[in-house]
Design a protein around this motif. Structure first.
Motif, PDB file in Angstrom:
ATOM      1  N   VAL A  40      -8.898  -2.479 -45.548  1.00  0.00           N
ATOM      2  CA  VAL A  40      -8.409  -2.163 -44.255  1.00  0.00           C
ATOM      3  C   VAL A  40      -7.969  -0.799 -44.623  1.00  0.00           C
ATOM      4  O   VAL A  40      -7.937  -0.078 -43.599  1.00  0.00           O
ATOM      5  N   ARG A  44      -8.880   3.073 -42.573  1.00  0.00           N
ATOM      6  CA  ARG A  44      -7.973   3.960 -42.082  1.00  0.00           C
ATOM      7  C   ARG A  44      -8.080   5.305 -42.519  1.00  0.00           C
ATOM      8  O   ARG A  44      -8.019   6.364 -41.915  1.00  0.00           O
ATOM      9  N   ILE A  54      -9.376   5.915 -34.598  1.00  0.00           N
ATOM     10  CA  ILE A  54      -9.152   4.647 -34.349  1.00  0.00           C
ATOM     11  C   ILE A  54      -8.560   4.623 -33.044  1.00  0.00           C
ATOM     12  O   ILE A  54      -7.332   5.101 -32.661  1.00  0.00           O
ATOM     13  N   GLN A  57      -7.251  -1.778 -32.454  1.00  0.00           N
ATOM     14  CA  GLN A  57      -7.520  -2.759 -33.603  1.00  0.00           C
ATOM     15  C   GLN A  57      -6.977  -3.961 -32.756  1.00  0.00           C
ATOM     16  O   GLN A  57      -6.355  -4.294 -32.158  1.00  0.00           O
ATOM     17  N   SER A  59      -6.721  -8.157 -34.886  1.00  0.00           N
ATOM     18  CA  SER A  59      -6.908  -9.176 -35.983  1.00  0.00           C
ATOM     19  C   SER A  59      -6.494 -10.378 -35.453  1.00  0.00           C
ATOM     20  O   SER A  59      -5.348 -10.776 -35.353  1.00  0.00           O
ATOM     21  N   ARG A  75     -10.127  -7.696 -39.176  1.00  0.00           N
ATOM     22  CA  ARG A  75      -9.687  -6.599 -38.475  1.00  0.00           C
ATOM     23  C   ARG A  75     -11.065  -6.037 -37.854  1.00  0.00           C
ATOM     24  O   ARG A  75     -11.655  -5.664 -38.728  1.00  0.00           O
ATOM     25  N   PHE A  77     -11.704  -2.505 -35.861  1.00  0.00           N
ATOM     26  CA  PHE A  77     -11.137  -1.178 -35.508  1.00  0.00           C
ATOM     27  C   PHE A  77     -12.152  -0.679 -34.384  1.00  0.00           C
ATOM     28  O   PHE A  77     -13.239  -0.655 -34.477  1.00  0.00           O
ATOM     29  N   LEU A  79     -13.420   2.513 -32.897  1.00  0.00           N
ATOM     30  CA  LEU A  79     -13.621   3.916 -33.005  1.00  0.00           C
ATOM     31  C   LEU A  79     -14.385   4.722 -32.025  1.00  0.00           C
ATOM     32  O   LEU A  79     -15.427   4.537 -31.574  1.00  0.00           O
ATOM     33  N   ARG A 102     -17.249  -0.726 -32.325  1.00  0.00           N
ATOM     34  CA  ARG A 102     -16.418  -1.248 -33.383  1.00  0.00           C
ATOM     35  C   ARG A 102     -16.908  -1.114 -35.016  1.00  0.00           C
ATOM     36  O   ARG A 102     -17.935  -1.272 -35.179  1.00  0.00           O
TER      37      ARG A 102
END
Length: 156
Positions: A40, A44, A54, A57, A59, A75, A77, A79, A102
């Motif tokens: 994770v 990042r 990002i 997010q 989770s 998780r 993300f 983008l 994602r």
């Protein structure tokens, strides 16, 4: 006894090992030796060095933890970047439903984690007839960005 059996069934589901992601059309899946938390953070870090951001997010494992449950880490993300959005929408308003694109980090049963995503070309392909070369070019460009982020994140 019935209450005990219900509790046992719930605990069995909660303690079930994480399932590995299976290959799917349009998906890119990278198994890693990294832990979930490390991967994770690696995503990042990789995004911070890439021409993308990002923007969302989520989770389910964090949500489950807040409710007293334990499930395998995951998780998602989202983008993207505003100039990508403008180019996408210029080519196809309908394709806007797909943004942000994602990237998914999942915890594997052995304690390692995997990084996966649908390639931007796969995500936008249903809109290529409408979006033409502009959307194809954007998807291809984003394929490269996602590949760069992934390679950086999974590097040892």
């Amino acid at each position: 006894m019935q209450r005990f059996l219900k509790l046992l069934a719930v605990l069995t589901v909660l303690a079930a090992p994480a399932q590995a992601l299976e290959p799917r059309e349009g998906w890119v899946i990278h198994d890693t030796a990294k832990s979930f938390a490390d991967l994770v953070q690696a995503v990042r870090d990789a995004v911070s060095d890439a021409p993308i951001a990002i923007v969302t997010q989520a989770s389910a494992s964090d949500g489950a933890k807040m409710q007293g449950h334990s499930i395998a880490g995951n998780r998602v993300f989202g983008l993207y970047r505003n100039d990508y959005a403008r180019r996408m929408l210029e080519a196809s308003i309908a394709a806007g439903i797909e943004a942000p694109i994602r990237m998914y980090v999942t915890e594997d049963a052995d304690g390692t984690a995997s990084l996966s995503y649908k390639s931007p070309t796969a995500v936008f392909s249903p809109y290529f007839d409408e979006g033409g070369e502009k959307l194809r070019d954007l998807a291809s460009e984003l394929d490269g960005v996602f590949e760069t982020v992934a390679k950086s994140a999974i590097a040892e």
